[in-house]
Design a protein around this motif. Structure first.
Motif, PDB file in Angstrom:
ATOM      1  N   ALA A 153       0.831  -1.209   0.000  1.00  0.00           N
ATOM      2  CA  ALA A 153       0.000   0.000   0.000  1.00  0.00           C
ATOM      3  C   ALA A 153       0.863   1.255   0.000  1.00  0.00           C
ATOM      4  N   GLU A 154       1.943   1.249   0.779  1.00  0.00           N
ATOM      5  CA  GLU A 154       2.838   2.409   0.826  1.00  0.00           C
ATOM      6  C   GLU A 154       3.483   2.663  -0.534  1.00  0.00           C
ATOM      7  N   ILE A 155       3.890   1.592  -1.205  1.00  0.00           N
ATOM      8  CA  ILE A 155       4.500   1.737  -2.529  1.00  0.00           C
ATOM      9  C   ILE A 155       3.479   2.310  -3.510  1.00  0.00           C
ATOM     10  N   ALA A 156       2.277   1.761  -3.510  1.00  0.00           N
ATOM     11  CA  ALA A 156       1.242   2.242  -4.426  1.00  0.00           C
ATOM     12  C   ALA A 156       0.891   3.700  -4.126  1.00  0.00           C
ATOM     13  N   GLU A 157       0.806   4.044  -2.849  1.00  0.00           N
ATOM     14  CA  GLU A 157       0.492   5.441  -2.501  1.00  0.00           C
ATOM     15  C   GLU A 157       1.598   6.371  -2.980  1.00  0.00           C
ATOM     16  N   SER A 158       2.856   5.955  -2.864  1.00  0.00           N
ATOM     17  CA  SER A 158       3.962   6.805  -3.286  1.00  0.00           C
ATOM     18  C   SER A 158       3.921   7.086  -4.776  1.00  0.00           C
TER      19      SER A 158
END
Length: 328
Positions: free
Chosen positions: A55-60
């Motif tokens: 999720a953090e990667i996608a949000e970034s």
């Protein structure tokens, strides 16, 4: 890309360090989610961690629909857990909801986490980041102030004699001090206490000071190639950029700081920070963007082990990639 089977916690930590510099970070996120959902983790308890990382990667990369889907999976994996990793996932969900314009829903997600500020100190960074993204940084400052006051009242000590004795209080003071600096607020007694404790730490050489340096923003190769067309403030080339970071990290480590980490940057986010008509490359905007990154959970811990993958995402071992740059 395709990840190996039976991913361990160490593997996930290595992926955290390298994913944003990968050629296809969104592919890494999808593979992490697939690994968690297909049971391809050495420890099934790591499913929440893997999905949160996805999720953090996608949000970034501003893929908010995917980020929300992944973090929902993480929360399902965590179930009724109310520890720090689960709190971080809930705060991440709130941050994503804020970014999608669902402010009321986001606040309803983050508000129940408020009591955790005095239980899990690292939750302060997650909660603060969510509120800041939602334009509620002043509210975050109020929550942190009240948490500091509660811990002081519970301890019955207004000024610990040593940072190591301060525990939760020191972490809250650091986070609050960082946020107030970003808001441009004048120092108060708690800010002064935070700085005194940080000075004691620096003199003792035991841990890092609270506020990460503005020049620890790391631009993965694809982002740097876009950025260098606008400014050479971060280096004239990607090699120069990485060498500067390695030198600065070594300098800070030599000054007694530990738990150092790089803050992965995004050109789109830097531009958005400047606003319409603003200059993304100005010193003021770059500093403001670095302060915002310092409240995020996506960080690249430094240094890696010599034989581990390099923090820059090149795919090479650290000892063969950025480690020698500190000596150039």
């Amino acid at each position: 890309m395709s990840l190996k089977a039976d991913l361990t916690s160490a593997d996930l930590n290595e992926i955290r360090q390298s994913a944003l510099g990968a050629a296809d970070p969104l592919g890494v996120a999808a593979d992490l989610a697939n690994a968690a959902e297909a049971g391809r983790l050495a420890d099934p308890q790591d499913a929440g961690l893997a999905l949160t990382l996805a999720a953090e990667i996608a949000e970034s990369r501003s893929k908010l629909d995917a980020a929300l889907r992944y973090v929902d999976g993480a929360l399902e994996a965590y179930g009724k857990r109310d520890d720090s990793p689960a709190a971080g996932a809930r705060a991440l969900r709130a941050r994503i909801l804020f970014r999608t314009g669902r402010g009321d829903e986001a606040f309803a997600e983050v508000e129940p986490l408020r009591p955790l500020l005095t239980q899990y100190p690292d939750a302060a960074a997650y909660i603060t980041a969510a509120l800041a993204v939602g334009g509620r940084a002043r509210e975050a400052e109020k929550w942190l102030t009240e948490a500091v006051q509660q811990v002081v009242a519970d301890r019955g000590v207004t000024e610990p004699s040593d940072p190591d004795d301060a525990g939760v209080l020191f972490f809250l003071l650091q986070q609050r001090h960082r946020l107030r600096h970003a808001l441009g607020l004048q120092h108060d007694t708690h800010d002064n206490l935070a700085e005194r404790l940080e000075t004691k730490l620096a003199n003792a050489g035991t841990r890092s000071a609270a506020v990460p340096a503005d020049d620890l923003v790391f631009w993965p190769r694809a982002e740097f190639e876009r950025l260098v067309k606008q400014t050479d403030a971060y280096g004239a080339s990607w090699d120069d950029h990485r060498a500067r970071l390695e030198h600065e990290l070594v300098r800070q480590a030599g000054a007694g700081r530990t738990d150092l980490a790089l803050l992965p940057g995004s050109v789109d986010a830097l531009t958005a920070e400047a606003g319409v008509g603003g200059d993304p490359a100005s010193a003021e905007n770059r500093a403001a963007y670095a302060r915002k990154l310092s409240t995020r959970t996506v960080r690249l811990p430094w240094p890696p082990e010599r034989n581990a993958a390099c923090w820059c995402g090149s795919g090479l071992k650290y000892k063969k990639c950025c480690l020698p740059r500190s000596r150039s």
